[in-house]
Design a protein around this motif. Sequence first.
Motif, PDB file in Angstrom:
ATOM      1  N   ALA A 184       0.842  -1.191   0.000  1.00  0.00           N
ATOM      2  CA  ALA A 184       0.000   0.000   0.000  1.00  0.00           C
ATOM      3  C   ALA A 184       0.875   1.238   0.000  1.00  0.00           C
ATOM      4  CB  ALA A 184      -0.929   0.006   1.214  1.00  0.00           C
ATOM      5  N   ILE A 185       0.276   2.334  -0.458  1.00  0.00           N
ATOM      6  CA  ILE A 185       0.980   3.605  -0.505  1.00  0.00           C
ATOM      7  C   ILE A 185       0.024   4.704  -0.082  1.00  0.00           C
ATOM      8  CG2 ILE A 185       0.441   3.938  -2.965  1.00  0.00           C
ATOM      9  CD1 ILE A 185       3.277   5.211  -3.229  1.00  0.00           C
ATOM     10  N   SER A 186       0.547   5.652   0.686  1.00  0.00           N
ATOM     11  CA  SER A 186      -0.276   6.762   1.132  1.00  0.00           C
ATOM     12  C   SER A 186      -0.607   7.684  -0.029  1.00  0.00           C
ATOM     13  CB  SER A 186       0.456   7.541   2.230  1.00  0.00           C
ATOM     14  OG  SER A 186       1.661   8.101   1.717  1.00  0.00           O
ATOM     15  N   ARG A 187      -1.564   8.563   0.180  1.00  0.00           N
ATOM     16  CA  ARG A 187      -1.995   9.416  -0.928  1.00  0.00           C
ATOM     17  C   ARG A 187      -0.890  10.373  -1.356  1.00  0.00           C
ATOM     18  NH1 ARG A 187      -6.274  13.641   1.922  1.00  0.00           N
ATOM     19  NH2 ARG A 187      -4.773  15.345   2.066  1.00  0.00           N
ATOM     20  N   SER A 188      -0.005  10.714  -0.431  1.00  0.00           N
ATOM     21  CA  SER A 188       1.107  11.598  -0.781  1.00  0.00           C
ATOM     22  C   SER A 188       2.236  10.849  -1.473  1.00  0.00           C
ATOM     23  CB  SER A 188       1.654  12.267   0.480  1.00  0.00           C
ATOM     24  OG  SER A 188       2.249  11.285   1.322  1.00  0.00           O
ATOM     25  N   GLY A 189       2.261   9.537  -1.304  1.00  0.00           N
ATOM     26  CA  GLY A 189       3.351   8.732  -1.851  1.00  0.00           C
ATOM     27  C   GLY A 189       4.534   8.604  -0.921  1.00  0.00           C
ATOM     28  N   ARG A 190       4.487   9.292   0.217  1.00  0.00           N
ATOM     29  CA  ARG A 190       5.648   9.278   1.115  1.00  0.00           C
ATOM     30  C   ARG A 190       5.781   7.978   1.882  1.00  0.00           C
ATOM     31  NH1 ARG A 190       4.010  14.579   2.348  1.00  0.00           N
ATOM     32  NH2 ARG A 190       3.050  13.834   4.275  1.00  0.00           N
ATOM     33  N   ASN A 191       4.652   7.346   2.168  1.00  0.00           N
ATOM     34  CA  ASN A 191       4.674   6.154   3.020  1.00  0.00           C
ATOM     35  C   ASN A 191       4.199   4.935   2.252  1.00  0.00           C
ATOM     36  OD1 ASN A 191       5.473   7.704   5.236  1.00  0.00           O
ATOM     37  ND2 ASN A 191       3.360   8.263   5.684  1.00  0.00           N
TER      38      ASN A 191
END
Length: 127
Positions: free
Chosen positions: A50-57
């Motif tokens: 999975a990836i956060s909406r910002s792409g950071r996590n």
Amino acid sequence: QVQLVESGGGLVQAGGSLRLSCAASGRTFSTYAMGWFRQAPGKERAFVGAISRSGRNTYYADSVKGRFTISRDNAKNTVYLQTNRLKPEDTAVYYCAASYSPASGRYNLVESDYDYWGQGTQVTVSS
């Protein structure tokens, strides 16, 4: 409403790589955390990453950690799954999914947390 379309699957030899893409419709893609799941023949659908909406996590299942990488391009409304050092046990239909996320750094691990799903793309790894 978000529509998701996966692509990039195929047949590859063990040790090879594939880059899966998931294109999303709509102008609100950046408000959704994204996930990848897979379903092997005769098995339940399972979380891949999975990836956060910002792409950071990002977060990965132990079975793919170090081999698979999730990334996203919010300008292109697309999320990617780079799969390396593929194994026959990676053979499955791969699905992307979207989960509305009010927090930029959050991602979801549970299938039931996802609101929208793609139709899947087949990945077959030969030994």
